[in-house]
Design an enzyme around this catalytic site. Structure first.
Site, PDB file in Angstrom:
ATOM      1  N   GLN A   1      -4.969  -1.960   9.630  1.00 11.63           N
ATOM      2  CA  GLN A   1      -4.837  -3.258   9.275  1.00 11.63           C
ATOM      3  C   GLN A   1      -5.487  -4.375  10.101  1.00 11.63           C
ATOM      4  OE1 GLN A   1      -3.836  -3.810   6.036  1.00 11.63           O
ATOM      5  NE2 GLN A   1      -4.280  -5.635   5.948  1.00 11.63           N
TER       6      GLN A   1
ATOM      7  N   LYS B   1       0.859  -1.285  -0.153  1.00 12.10           N
ATOM      8  CA  LYS B   1       0.028  -0.087   0.085  1.00 12.10           C
ATOM      9  C   LYS B   1       0.822   1.264   0.050  1.00 12.10           C
ATOM     10  CE  LYS B   1      -3.798  -2.402   2.129  1.00 12.10           C
ATOM     11  NZ  LYS B   1      -4.460  -2.907   3.349  1.00 12.10           N
TER      12      LYS B   1
ATOM     13  N   ASP C   1     -11.192   2.692   4.577  1.00 15.16           N
ATOM     14  CA  ASP C   1     -11.736   1.372   4.397  1.00 15.16           C
ATOM     15  C   ASP C   1     -13.282   1.148   4.315  1.00 15.16           C
ATOM     16  OD1 ASP C   1      -9.757  -0.482   4.526  1.00 15.16           O
ATOM     17  OD2 ASP C   1      -9.454  -0.351   6.793  1.00 15.16           O
TER      18      ASP C   1
HETATM   19  N1  GUN Z   1      -7.339  -6.977   6.280  1.00 17.57           N
HETATM   20  C1  GUN Z   1      -7.477  -7.774   4.993  1.00 17.57           C
HETATM   21  N2  GUN Z   1      -8.234  -6.809   4.230  1.00 17.57           N
HETATM   22  C2  GUN Z   1      -8.271  -5.577   4.882  1.00 17.57           C
HETATM   23  C3  GUN Z   1      -8.816  -4.436   4.617  1.00 17.57           C
HETATM   24  O1  GUN Z   1      -9.218  -4.179   3.361  1.00 17.57           O
HETATM   25  N3  GUN Z   1      -8.652  -3.238   5.330  1.00 17.57           N
HETATM   26  C4  GUN Z   1      -7.862  -3.459   6.439  1.00 17.57           C
HETATM   27  N4  GUN Z   1      -7.829  -2.279   7.196  1.00 17.57           N
HETATM   28  N5  GUN Z   1      -7.425  -4.493   6.740  1.00 17.57           N
HETATM   29  C5  GUN Z   1      -7.714  -5.581   6.144  1.00 17.57           C
END
Ligand code: GUN
Length: 297
Positions: free
Chosen positions: A96, A52, A119
């Site tokens: 995350q 990311k 998110d």
């Molecule tokens: N863990 C797995 N997928 C995601 C996501 O889309 N966002 C976040 N914050 N954690 C994740």
């Protein structure tokens, strides 16, 4: 011929579109900023967060990262969140998942400023999405909608079976696909661990989305000829490779490909789209907070 839906190519188009929007923001003196927060040292999460960060650099989003010790009390994470909520350079951020067991992820999400919740997990944003007035579409469901559009799959009037009822994928995707909207208007069935005859539900579908986290659960015998298959799974399974594992989806690719009219690979399908749509939401957040109108791809 089965179309292999190329998530890398579609994600690249989205990033190109975002670059234009980021230039518009830059002309107005605003640079979008995204922060990632990782509590603990889960290796898969570290990989995702690193990717990311790299994506941000590529398109001109300022990236920030905060590590929180996995053994620290929840309050340490909450303090980090409060700081990000107050920081005008951070337009969006994500915590995350998964977080360590002693931390309640729901409690975490409720503390995120909903206008920075790229998110789309905060209850206010979930409510807006269900009401048909989404502020931020969650990244994976939104990415799936973009993949379907790229493969010219019109969901109107189609039967879509989603395997998996997670808050991150299954539930928001179901809500998006039933909306009265050009990229919705589907009839959606959501399956889960208590579903009695999964194969019957998947065989009845025009589109199957597998998002359940069980390696190769959906195989060709569970599909009808011509089905569109979207595989959200990223499962590490032991393998005789350099890393000691390989990635497989929730779909058994070889047998599913024989039945599908179009299918996403793992890796290179949904994964790159999730990342691209996080950038999209960050640009959207910056545009709203800085009051600069941009065209989003
Ligand atoms: N863990 C797995 N997928 C995601 C996501 O889309 N966002 C976040 N914050 N954690 C994740």
């Amino acid at each position: 011929m089965t179309e292999i839906i190329d998530g890398n190519a579609v994600a690249s188009e989205i990033r190109d579109g975002l670059t234009d929007a980021i230039e518009t923001l830059a002309d107005a003196g605003a640079r979008p900023g995204l922060a990632t927060v990782l509590m603990g040292d889960d290796p898969a999460s570290q990989t995702y967060v690193n990717m990311k960060q790299r994506d941000c650099e590529e398109v001109g989003i300022e990236s920030h990262h905060v590590d929180v010790d996995g053994d620290a009390p929840s309050e340490d994470l909450f303090d980090t969140i409060a700081g990000l909520n107050d920081d005008p350079e951070i337009h969006g951020y994500i915590v995350q998942a998964p977080v360590p067991d002693h931390v309640d992820y729901r409690d975490v999400i409720r503390r995120v400023d909903p206008t920075k919740d790229v998110d789309g997990f905060h209850p206010e944003n979930v409510g807006r999405l269900v009401a048909g007035d989404a502020r931020f579409r969650p990244c994976t469901p939104h990415g799936i909608q973009k993949l379907l559009e790229s493969a010219r799959v019109d969901t109107e009037g189609k039967d879509v079976t989603i395997v998996g009822r997670s808050d991150i994928v299954g539930k928001p995707l179901a809500n998006l696909l039933i909306q009265k909207a050009d990229d919705g208007n589907a009839t959606v069935t959501v399956c889960h661990s208590r579903t009695e005859d999964l194969g019957e539900k998947t065989r009845n579908a025009d589109v199957v989305v597998a998002a359940v986290g069980v390696p190769e659960l959906v195989d060709g015998s569970m599909l009808t000829e011509g089905t569109v298959v979207i595989d959200v799974g990223v499962n590490r399974v032991d393998a005789d490779t350099e890393k000691g594992y390989e990635l497989v989806g929730d779909v058994e690719f070889e047998s599913a490909e024989e039945k599908a009219s179009a299918i996403t690979p793992v890796p290179g399908g949904v994964g790159p789209m999730t990342r691209a749509m996080l950038l999209y939401n960050t640009v959207k957040a910056a545009s709203m907070q800085e009051d600069v109108t941009v065209d989003l791809p």
